[in-house]
Design a protein around this motif. Structure first.
Motif, short mmCIF file in Angstrom:
data_model
loop_
_atom_site.label_atom_id
_atom_site.label_comp_id
_atom_site.label_asym_id
_atom_site.label_seq_id
_atom_site.Cartn_x
_atom_site.Cartn_y
_atom_site.Cartn_z
N VAL A 182 0.85 -1.20 0.00
CA VAL A 182 0.00 0.00 0.00
C VAL A 182 0.88 1.25 0.00
N GLU A 304 -1.89 6.28 -5.32
CA GLU A 304 -2.68 5.39 -6.17
C GLU A 304 -3.44 4.38 -5.32
N THR A 305 -2.80 3.94 -4.22
CA THR A 305 -3.44 2.96 -3.33
C THR A 305 -3.37 3.46 -1.89
N GLY A 306 -4.36 3.05 -1.10
CA GLY A 306 -4.37 3.50 0.30
C GLY A 306 -5.32 2.66 1.13
N MET A 307 -5.01 2.57 2.41
CA MET A 307 -5.88 1.89 3.36
C MET A 307 -6.01 2.74 4.61
N LEU A 331 -12.26 7.06 2.08
CA LEU A 331 -11.98 5.94 1.18
C LEU A 331 -12.84 5.99 -0.07
N THR A 334 -12.03 8.88 -2.58
CA THR A 334 -10.80 8.66 -3.34
C THR A 334 -10.82 7.34 -4.11
N LYS A 336 -10.72 4.29 -2.99
CA LYS A 336 -9.74 3.32 -2.47
C LYS A 336 -10.43 2.24 -1.64
N LYS A 339 -10.47 -2.64 -4.25
CA LYS A 339 -9.41 -2.79 -5.25
C LYS A 339 -8.16 -3.34 -4.56
N TYR A 341 -4.85 -3.52 -2.73
CA TYR A 341 -4.08 -2.61 -1.88
C TYR A 341 -4.87 -1.36 -1.47
N CYS A 342 -6.18 -1.49 -1.48
CA CYS A 342 -7.06 -0.40 -1.07
C CYS A 342 -8.15 -0.99 -0.17
#
Length: 714
Positions: A182, A304-307, A331, A334, A336, A339, A341-342
């Motif tokens: 992530v 691009e990816t987030g948690m 979340l 954006t 995220k 998907k 890694y989100c």
């Protein structure tokens, strides 16, 4: 000569030493690490060593609590047989006598006060099988609507928020295996390094791979030290902070317009609200500088990816469910979620916090995460249980509201399983007074806890080493806990106690189970087709595969690693965003002349929950043998408090005495006290009884207090 000596020594060693190995699972936090207990017998002395065992979640890692868990299970103060209170003292009786006392008292209470005068208070430390059976016991054997559990004090805000936003609640929407990849991670109100330390390598690998980590906490902790950005928030202002992040994300056009259009509703209302807010005012309110809020929003918005992970710091507030919803808004805005890694992770606190809330211990739920007010759901469960749908009681009330009913005399009998509400609930002195008003209190436990002291009857339960069954960890991964260690004394498994009492009450036909696996197979049928569908999970599969992520609707289904890839669980397939006000519906306490400091509570690594088990472990108790208050040196100087001195901490509800630890790691307007101790060090004596109106979570994380040097009266 040396070879002869070694040969003699080896032969002698084989004569005097034997070794047994027991596969088991840590009884403490929500990671549920797999372990092996090695029992070595040398002459007549037994020595125990615990080692980690490979598993899909913690990969053989164990922490200091797991390493020493056996110490409480083998402790000399374990309850070995039923205890009846006679003239204020506990006296040993037989199981048959104990069951007869329960039958007589429960029957009398329900004749005099009605079926709902009996309450059942459960636990998130028991297995899925026992949680399921306890809900069935309350509704079928006792015919009462009053059942809830201590997980209400832990996971209800996150569960409510996820259910309302996504249409379902599972601790993590992804597996832990995605975390190292992530790009940006927000840790809001979670101290993973001390509470779930075996998970830290996932986040450390993410950082090694270049992830930008944002921590939200009023204190510096071992977790915030790992972060690239620490937002040192004023306690209770998390919802407002999330609004600040949303405002920056929207105004800088970081939102994923196509995702919002296809997969979300409510965005325009949220955008309109956050656009009306002032970032400067949010900074003033939260205590987090505007430039830090902007930096955090930039990092998460551009990635691009987030948690996002939340835990008790955000959730244990009177607007905890909405605060979590606001982080979920981030979340969704954006894109995220659903998907690679989100996603979202609610860092469950208790060992079986996830499974225990899925299968019927909550006042409003039936097994499989079904709703007790939904007629179709009621019909399904009634069919599995072999009763008429009309016989199923309706919705009860939350754990603390049950205690309020005890105080009012509406609940006059209580069956308490593996929980310690005097220490775990807010306004603890009130809780103690309410429990004292009961006509009959039965406690099932390993030890005589602070609450069990008040019981009329205590029943001895088996420990994690002795009691086989499944648990569901923070990922939503169902695990089988093997338990081959022989039961100690006359202790019985929780499920066996429930079945025996049902038999005595004339409901044995509904509880004719002879093993945990039999109960699990009925649970599979009960959960079939529900949100938390365990139907495809079997003991055989769990032994082969090491754990399966639900939902798993069929035997050939591999389990679900990532939720919401195609759609969300609402009928329209979309996530539901919500406007969250900076001003909570239930006002929180704010510092004033009499109580000028915020009090927040939490954990330390060496202890767990109310400490009943970990304080029985010499190795753990030695690390933290008493409670403490952490406060800033400038705050201590202002109130005349020296380091390592006794401090009186007082709220409008009561006072405690604990030892000071001065630390620049905490805000000057805030003090911290852990909640693992009872009696004169029980911090929950100070905490407000106000509840989140949506999920009934108490506001543990925000109270106001004053502090002063403790002067012992002569």
């Amino acid at each position: 000569m040396t070879e002869m000596f070694l040969k003699y020594f080896r032969e002698k060693q084989q004569q005097v030493q034997s070794e047994k190995v027991y596969d088991t699972q840590c009884p403490y936090c929500s990671v549920q690490c797999k372990m092996r207990l090695i029992e070595q017998t040398i002459v007549t002395r037994k020595k125990y060593v615990t080692v980690g065992k490979e598993n899909p979640t913690s990969h053989g890692r164990i922490c200091i609590k797991g390493m020493n868990a056996h110490q409480h299970a083998l402790h000399k103060e374990r309850i070995l047989y039923p205890l009846l209170k006679v003239d204020g003292e506990f006296t040993r009786i037989s199981w048959e006598e104990a069951y007869q006392h329960i039958k007589e008292n429960f029957t009398k209470i329900q004749v005099e006060d009605g079926n709902d005068a009996l309450g059942v208070y459960g636990s998130a430390s028991i297995t899925n099988e026992e949680a399921y059976l306890l809900g069935k016991f309350a509704r079928v054997a006792l015919k009462t609507k009053h059942i809830d559990y201590n997980g209400r004090l832990c996971m209800s805000a996150a569960a409510s928020a996820a259910s309302q936003t996504f249409g379902m609640d599972r601790g993590l929407t992804n597996s832990l295996q995605e975390i190292p990849f992530v790009e940006c991670i927000i840790l809001a109100g979670t101290n993973i390094a001390e509470c779930q330390p075996t998970l830290m390598p996932y986040f450390e690998k993410a950082k090694d791979n270049g992830a930008f980590i944002i921590a939200v906490d009023p204190r510096e902790t071992a977790t915030t030290k790992m972060a690239d950005l620490h937002l040192k928030i004023r306690p209770g202002k998390d919802a407002a902070l999330a609004n600040g992040l949303l405002k920056v994300i929207v105004e800088k056009n970081y939102q994923d317009e196509s995702f919002i259009k296809e997969k979300a509703t409510g965005f325009e209302e949220v955008r309109e609200y956050v656009s009306s807010l002032s970032l400067h005012e949010i900074a003033e309110l939260t205590g987090v500088p505007a430039e830090q809020i902007e930096r955090a929003a930039d990092a998460f918005g551009k990635a691009e990816t987030g948690m996002i992970f939340t835990a008790r710091g955000v959730e244990q507030q009177t607007d905890g469910s909405l605060a979590v919803r606001n982080f979920l808004n981030i979340l969704i805005v954006t894109g995220k979620i659903g998907k690679p890694y989100c996603g979202y992770g609610a860092i469950t606190g208790q060992g079986n916090g996830q499974g225990a809330r899925e299968h019927g211990q909550k006042a409003d739920q039936l097994p499989g995460y079904r709703s007790i007010v939904n007629e179709e759901h009621r019909a399904h469960i009634a069919k599995v249980w072999g009763i008429d749908k009309a016989e199923l009681p309706r919705k009860g009330v939350s754990a603390f509201e049950m205690i309020e009913k005890m105080d009012k005399g509406e609940i006059t009998g209580l069956f308490l399983m593996c929980s310690n509400p005097i220490v775990s609930n807010p306004n603890a002195d009130f809780v103690k007074g309410a429990l004292k008003k009961l006509k009959f209190l039965v406690a099932v436990d390993l030890f005589v806890s602070e609450t069990a002291r008040l019981a009329d009857l205590i029943l001895p339960a088996t420990s994690y080493l002795e009691d086989e069954g499944t648990t569901t960890n923070l990922e939503g991964r169902v695990l089988l806990r093997e338990a081959g260690f022989p039961s100690i004394g006359e202790a019985k498994h929780d499920w066996k106690i429930i079945c025996d009492i049902a038999q005595v009450l004339g409901k044995g036909e509904y509880f004719s189970f002879s093993s945990a696996e039999e109960i699990f197979n009925e649970l599979r049928e009960a959960s079939r087709g529900g949100i938390a569908d365990y139907y495809g999970i079997t003991y055989e599969r769990l032994r082969k595969e090491g754990g399966i992520l639900w939902p798993c609707p069929s035997i050939d289904h591999k389990g679900t690693e990532r939720l919401f890839e195609q759609s969300f669980a609402h009928e329209d397939g979309k996530a539901l965003m919500a406007v969250v006000s900076n001003v909570p519906e239930v006002p929180k306490e704010e510092p004033n002349e009499n109580y000028p400091l915020y009090l927040t509570t939490g954990r330390v690594m060496s202890h767990y929950l109310t400490g009943v088990q970990t304080r029985k472990s010499p190795s753990l108790a030695a690390r933290n043998f008493e409670s403490f208050i952490e406060l800033h040196p400038d705050t201590a100087k202002k109130y005349g408090i020296k380091n390592q001195s006794l401090v009186k901490v007082e709220s409008k509800r009561g006072s405690i005495v604990v030892r000071s630890i001065l630390s620049e790691a905490i805000r000057q307007d805030t003090v911290f006290v852990p909640f693992h101790w009872g009696d004169s060090q029980n911090v929950n004596r100070l905490v407000s009884p106000k509840l989140d109106p949506l999920c009934k979570m108490p506001g543990f994380k925000v109270s106001t207090v004053n502090v002063s040097p403790f002067v012992e009266k002569m």
